[in-house]
Design a protein around this motif. Structure first.
Motif, mmCIF file in Angstrom:
data_model
loop_
_atom_site.group_PDB
_atom_site.id
_atom_site.type_symbol
_atom_site.label_atom_id
_atom_site.label_comp_id
_atom_site.label_asym_id
_atom_site.label_seq_id
_atom_site.Cartn_x
_atom_site.Cartn_y
_atom_site.Cartn_z
ATOM 1 N N ASN A 31 0.836 -1.206 0.000
ATOM 2 C CA ASN A 31 0.000 0.000 0.000
ATOM 3 C C ASN A 31 0.869 1.254 0.000
ATOM 4 N N GLN A 32 1.924 1.262 0.793
ATOM 5 C CA GLN A 32 2.852 2.397 0.792
ATOM 6 C C GLN A 32 3.517 2.532 -0.574
ATOM 7 N N ALA A 33 3.912 1.395 -1.149
ATOM 8 C CA ALA A 33 4.547 1.413 -2.467
ATOM 9 C C ALA A 33 3.581 1.932 -3.527
ATOM 10 N N TYR A 34 2.314 1.538 -3.427
ATOM 11 C CA TYR A 34 1.311 2.007 -4.377
ATOM 12 C C TYR A 34 1.163 3.528 -4.306
ATOM 13 N N THR A 35 1.028 4.059 -3.100
ATOM 14 C CA THR A 35 0.868 5.509 -2.956
ATOM 15 C C THR A 35 2.090 6.234 -3.496
ATOM 16 N N THR A 36 3.269 5.718 -3.191
ATOM 17 C CA THR A 36 4.491 6.339 -3.697
ATOM 18 C C THR A 36 4.514 6.311 -5.217
ATOM 19 N N ALA A 37 4.245 5.156 -5.800
ATOM 20 C CA ALA A 37 4.263 5.038 -7.258
ATOM 21 C C ALA A 37 3.207 5.929 -7.904
ATOM 22 N N GLN A 38 2.006 5.917 -7.364
ATOM 23 C CA GLN A 38 0.940 6.755 -7.918
ATOM 24 C C GLN A 38 1.334 8.221 -7.859
ATOM 25 N N SER A 39 1.854 8.654 -6.742
ATOM 26 C CA SER A 39 2.184 10.073 -6.613
ATOM 27 C C SER A 39 3.348 10.472 -7.511
ATOM 28 N N VAL A 40 4.311 9.574 -7.726
ATOM 29 C CA VAL A 40 5.404 9.869 -8.654
ATOM 30 C C VAL A 40 4.865 9.968 -10.082
ATOM 31 N N LEU A 41 4.023 9.037 -10.472
ATOM 32 C CA LEU A 41 3.443 9.086 -11.819
ATOM 33 C C LEU A 41 2.618 10.359 -12.030
ATOM 34 N N LEU A 42 1.820 10.739 -11.051
ATOM 35 C CA LEU A 42 1.001 11.939 -11.198
ATOM 36 C C LEU A 42 1.856 13.202 -11.220
ATOM 37 N N THR A 43 2.900 13.221 -10.415
ATOM 38 C CA THR A 43 3.812 14.370 -10.416
ATOM 39 C C THR A 43 4.432 14.532 -11.802
ATOM 40 N N PHE A 44 4.835 13.435 -12.403
ATOM 41 C CA PHE A 44 5.396 13.497 -13.749
ATOM 42 C C PHE A 44 4.337 13.920 -14.766
ATOM 43 N N ARG A 45 3.155 13.327 -14.691
ATOM 44 C CA ARG A 45 2.092 13.633 -15.652
ATOM 45 C C ARG A 45 1.772 15.119 -15.676
ATOM 46 N N ARG A 46 1.820 15.752 -14.523
ATOM 47 C CA ARG A 46 1.489 17.187 -14.444
ATOM 48 C C ARG A 46 2.466 18.067 -15.221
ATOM 49 N N ARG A 47 3.554 17.506 -15.668
ATOM 50 C CA ARG A 47 4.557 18.282 -16.375
ATOM 51 C C ARG A 47 4.541 18.064 -17.885
ATOM 52 N N LEU A 48 3.551 17.325 -18.347
ATOM 53 C CA LEU A 48 3.472 17.017 -19.771
ATOM 54 C C LEU A 48 2.213 17.577 -20.400
ATOM 55 N N GLU A 49 2.354 17.955 -21.655
ATOM 56 C CA GLU A 49 1.176 18.244 -22.470
ATOM 57 C C GLU A 49 0.441 16.924 -22.675
ATOM 58 N N MET A 50 -0.855 16.988 -22.914
ATOM 59 C CA MET A 50 -1.646 15.771 -23.045
ATOM 60 C C MET A 50 -1.074 14.833 -24.105
ATOM 61 N N ARG A 51 -0.696 15.360 -25.253
ATOM 62 C CA ARG A 51 -0.165 14.522 -26.331
ATOM 63 C C ARG A 51 1.048 13.725 -25.854
ATOM 64 N N ASP A 52 1.960 14.387 -25.145
ATOM 65 C CA ASP A 52 3.154 13.712 -24.637
ATOM 66 C C ASP A 52 2.812 12.725 -23.532
#
Length: 139
Positions: A31-52
């Motif tokens: 569960n801790q690993a899931y939250t960490t992974a999800q938050s890392v993925l979302l942090t990265f996603r916020r830095r991309l244009e939708m196409r990318d």
């Protein structure tokens, strides 16, 4: 046509990914690993244009792809890549009271992710993304 292997084994691959995050990060539960992974993925996603972001999602295993695109506010303007400290603070902001992401969270997730994707394809894609994207995923 048979079901593609990556879909047939999606759960097993996701469990392997979570185990790698736990082992690398020193977290104690999936569960801790899931939250960490999800938050890392979302942090990265916020830095991309939708196409990318859609192109990036295409190189992810199925469950990580689903996590990456889930609950996406497609109207949100992309953010700039910033300091490691600022990125880690953003990682920790998801479910703050239940988020145990270490300072190494981005590198830990990057290590686990790289073990679960085609490395050459992943690096080729990162080279086409905005400056800061490849550095984000260095383990």
């Amino acid at each position: 046509m048979p079901i593609p292997m990556d879909y047939q084994h999606a759960s097993e691959e996701f469990e392997r990914f979570l185990r790698l995050v736990v082992e690398r990060s020193g977290l104690t539960t999936r569960n801790q690993a899931y939250t960490t992974a999800q938050s890392v993925l979302l942090t990265f996603r916020r830095r991309l244009e939708m196409r990318d972001a859609i192109r990036f999602a295409g190189v992810l295993p199925p469950v990580l792809r689903a996590i990456f695109v889930a609950d996406w506010d497609t109207q949100e303007e992309p953010r700039a890549f910033s300091s490691h400290a600022a990125l880690i603070e953003e990682v920790r902001s998801l479910r703050r009271d239940h988020n145990f992401s270490p300072d190494s969270a981005i590198a830990d997730v990057a290590f686990a992710l790289r073990a679960c994707v085609d490395g050459a394809e992943f690096d080729r894609l990162l080279a086409t993304l905005p400056p800061g994207a490849a550095d984000f995923w260095r383990d």
